[in-house]
Design a protein around this motif. Structure first.
Motif, PDB file in Angstrom:
ATOM      1  N   UNK A   1       0.792  -1.230   0.000  1.00  0.00           N
ATOM      2  CA  UNK A   1       0.000   0.000   0.000  1.00  0.00           C
ATOM      3  C   UNK A   1       0.827   1.285   0.000  1.00  0.00           C
ATOM      4  N   UNK A   2       2.127   1.179   0.164  1.00  0.00           N
ATOM      5  CA  UNK A   2       2.982   2.367   0.085  1.00  0.00           C
ATOM      6  C   UNK A   2       3.735   2.443  -1.237  1.00  0.00           C
ATOM      7  N   UNK A   3       4.179   1.308  -1.744  1.00  0.00           N
ATOM      8  CA  UNK A   3       5.018   1.302  -2.945  1.00  0.00           C
ATOM      9  C   UNK A   3       4.188   1.489  -4.216  1.00  0.00           C
ATOM     10  N   UNK A   4       3.089   0.759  -4.335  1.00  0.00           N
ATOM     11  CA  UNK A   4       2.272   0.869  -5.555  1.00  0.00           C
ATOM     12  C   UNK A   4       1.704   2.267  -5.784  1.00  0.00           C
ATOM     13  N   UNK A   5       1.166   2.950  -4.755  1.00  0.00           N
ATOM     14  CA  UNK A   5       0.706   4.320  -5.015  1.00  0.00           C
ATOM     15  C   UNK A   5       1.833   5.274  -5.398  1.00  0.00           C
ATOM     16  N   UNK A   6       3.013   5.077  -4.827  1.00  0.00           N
ATOM     17  CA  UNK A   6       4.140   5.930  -5.206  1.00  0.00           C
ATOM     18  C   UNK A   6       4.497   5.743  -6.677  1.00  0.00           C
ATOM     19  N   UNK A   7       4.499   4.498  -7.133  1.00  0.00           N
ATOM     20  CA  UNK A   7       4.752   4.244  -8.554  1.00  0.00           C
ATOM     21  C   UNK A   7       3.654   4.839  -9.426  1.00  0.00           C
ATOM     22  N   UNK A   8       2.401   4.728  -8.986  1.00  0.00           N
ATOM     23  CA  UNK A   8       1.290   5.304  -9.746  1.00  0.00           C
ATOM     24  C   UNK A   8       1.414   6.821  -9.826  1.00  0.00           C
ATOM     25  N   UNK A   9       1.843   7.445  -8.749  1.00  0.00           N
ATOM     26  CA  UNK A   9       2.003   8.905  -8.735  1.00  0.00           C
ATOM     27  C   UNK A   9       3.128   9.331  -9.677  1.00  0.00           C
ATOM     28  N   UNK A  10       4.232   8.600  -9.646  1.00  0.00           N
ATOM     29  CA  UNK A  10       5.354   8.935 -10.534  1.00  0.00           C
ATOM     30  C   UNK A  10       4.941   8.791 -11.994  1.00  0.00           C
ATOM     31  N   UNK A  11       4.331   7.648 -12.337  1.00  0.00           N
ATOM     32  CA  UNK A  11       3.893   7.450 -13.713  1.00  0.00           C
ATOM     33  C   UNK A  11       2.785   8.433 -14.100  1.00  0.00           C
ATOM     34  N   UNK A  12       1.938   8.809 -13.150  1.00  0.00           N
ATOM     35  CA  UNK A  12       0.894   9.783 -13.431  1.00  0.00           C
ATOM     36  C   UNK A  12       1.457  11.145 -13.783  1.00  0.00           C
ATOM     37  N   UNK A  13       2.472  11.568 -13.045  1.00  0.00           N
ATOM     38  CA  UNK A  13       3.100  12.857 -13.361  1.00  0.00           C
ATOM     39  C   UNK A  13       3.843  12.802 -14.693  1.00  0.00           C
ATOM     40  N   UNK A  14       4.492  11.675 -14.971  1.00  0.00           N
ATOM     41  CA  UNK A  14       5.165  11.524 -16.261  1.00  0.00           C
ATOM     42  C   UNK A  14       4.140  11.547 -17.389  1.00  0.00           C
ATOM     43  N   UNK A  15       3.034  10.823 -17.204  1.00  0.00           N
ATOM     44  CA  UNK A  15       1.991  10.815 -18.231  1.00  0.00           C
ATOM     45  C   UNK A  15       1.344  12.168 -18.417  1.00  0.00           C
ATOM     46  N   UNK A  16       1.170  12.899 -17.320  1.00  0.00           N
ATOM     47  CA  UNK A  16       0.581  14.234 -17.411  1.00  0.00           C
ATOM     48  C   UNK A  16       1.513  15.195 -18.131  1.00  0.00           C
ATOM     49  N   UNK A  17       2.790  15.035 -17.917  1.00  0.00           N
ATOM     50  CA  UNK A  17       3.761  15.911 -18.575  1.00  0.00           C
ATOM     51  C   UNK A  17       3.864  15.605 -20.070  1.00  0.00           C
ATOM     52  N   UNK A  18       3.786  14.314 -20.424  1.00  0.00           N
ATOM     53  CA  UNK A  18       3.942  13.936 -21.827  1.00  0.00           C
ATOM     54  C   UNK A  18       2.712  14.237 -22.670  1.00  0.00           C
ATOM     55  N   UNK A  19       1.548  14.251 -22.065  1.00  0.00           N
ATOM     56  CA  UNK A  19       0.332  14.526 -22.826  1.00  0.00           C
ATOM     57  C   UNK A  19      -0.090  15.963 -22.559  1.00  0.00           C
ATOM     58  N   UNK A  20      -0.238  16.711 -23.583  1.00  0.00           N
ATOM     59  CA  UNK A  20      -0.656  18.107 -23.414  1.00  0.00           C
ATOM     60  C   UNK A  20      -2.164  18.163 -23.223  1.00  0.00           C
ATOM     61  N   UNK A  21      -2.910  18.170 -24.278  1.00  0.00           N
ATOM     62  CA  UNK A  21      -4.367  18.194 -24.205  1.00  0.00           C
ATOM     63  C   UNK A  21      -4.969  17.012 -24.943  1.00  0.00           C
ATOM     64  N   UNK A  22      -4.153  16.064 -25.295  1.00  0.00           N
ATOM     65  CA  UNK A  22      -4.625  14.939 -26.079  1.00  0.00           C
ATOM     66  C   UNK A  22      -5.106  13.788 -25.222  1.00  0.00           C
TER      67      UNK A  22
END
Length: 101
Positions: A49-70
């Motif tokens: 419950x600590x490691x998986x959300x941290x990975x999701x947050x990291x990938x979420x920020x990476x995904x948010x940065x890579x996608x502009x409005x698409x």
């Protein structure tokens, strides 16, 4: 798969955030004698419950940065919300486990 590389991180984040909720809600560590025993014998219920959300947050920020409005921006934002909520619940659960020992 016809998915663009920019949305793969958002999809990964969403999958990890859903898995983190399944781990937070679905697992419960048994009563071990010490925290060390619990970490050794049951690492997924204790640390999942600590490691998986941290990975999701990291990938979420990476995904948010890579996608502009698409495509993928909504997935990344949803994954971030779910990831932060799962991290809060997982941290509270970990504090409860530590306090029990």
């Amino acid at each position: 798969m016809d998915e663009k590389p920019s949305t793969r991180a958002a999809t990964s984040a969403l999958v990890l955030s859903i898995l983190s909720w399944l781990v937070v809600v679905g697992t419960h560590p048994s009563r071990s004698r010490s925290l060390g025993d619990a970490l050794y014998w049951e690492p997924v219920p204790v640390l999942g419950p600590l490691v998986l959300p941290l990975l999701a947050i990291v990938f979420g920020h990476v995904g948010l940065r890579r996608t502009r409005l698409g495509k993928g921006r909504g997935r990344a934002a949803t994954a971030l919300v779910l990831g932060y909520l799962a991290l809060a619940f997982g941290a509270a659960r970990f504090v409860g486990i530590v306090a029990a020992f």
